[in-house]
Design a protein around this motif. Structure first.
Motif: not given
Length: 202
Positions: A94-101, A119-129, A139-147
């Motif tokens: 498994i490879v875990f990354a962040g950076h993209v909201h 997507d855990g929390g940020n001040r800039e808002g979600f990466a929606l596109t 295989q799955f994508q969603e732009a909302s707060f989560g963990h």
């Protein structure tokens, strides 16, 4: 950060083992090409892993190597080209990354599953596109707060779930059973509909 214990000369990349998992922390913002100290350290670190003692290998980094979101597109590509071969050879699971909201999961039958959990929390808002249509590897994508939650069940199977935090009640939006590449005869990820035995949990 236990970098000295893992033979690293920098706290930007290091490794440790816990509960049957060898965890490798990689530095997205330091040198990573084949002649770099980080590359040489990673090569040596992965070569020392005993899959009988730590049957799972998980890598973490900041800028994702795979990303279908328009945000930060391509920022991890140079590192992927330089280091991905080492992870495949070592059968990293498994490879875990962040950076993209946003959250995104990528699957590859003969390589690591890539999870972007930025997507855990940020001040800039979600990466929606996201790229449309999505490539099959996404295989799955969603732009909302989560963990996310990774539960290592035994030496061969683990369960990953991503929980959306926007709902009043706990909501699992994505989940998958993973088979360790060290044990998989099919050289890949097993997306099983049933849970494995927990008789020998780590």
């Amino acid at each position: 950060m236990p970098f000295e214990e893992s033979g690293s000369r920098s706290n930007l990349y290091y490794s440790f083992s816990v509960a049957g998992v060898h965890v490798v922390m990689l530095g997205s913002y330091t040198d990573f090409d084949a002649g770099s100290a980080q590359y040489k350290w990673l090569h040596a670190d992965l070569a020392k892993v005993d899959r009988a003692r730590t049957p799972w290998i998980v890598a973490l980094l900041h800028a994702p190597w795979y990303n279908t979101d328009s945000a930060h597109q391509g920022e991890g590509e140079s590192m992927r080209k330089a280091m991905e071969g080492l992870l495949y050879q070592a059968r990293v699971d498994i490879v875990f990354a962040g950076h993209v909201h946003a959250y995104e999961r990528f699957g590859d039958q003969c390589g690591p599953v890539h999870m972007t959990v930025g997507d855990g929390g940020n001040r800039e808002g979600f990466a929606l596109t996201f790229e449309k249509p999505s490539p099959p590897i996404s295989q799955f994508q969603e732009a909302s707060f989560g963990h996310g939650r990774l539960r290592v069940v035994n030496e061969t199977h683990a369960h990953w779930s991503w929980h959306r935090n926007d709902d009043p009640d706990s909501t699992i939006r994505d989940e998958v059973w993973l088979e360790s590449l060290a044990a998989s005869r099919a050289c890949g990820v097993s997306l099983q509909a049933h849970a494995p035995s927990t008789s020998d949990e780590l």
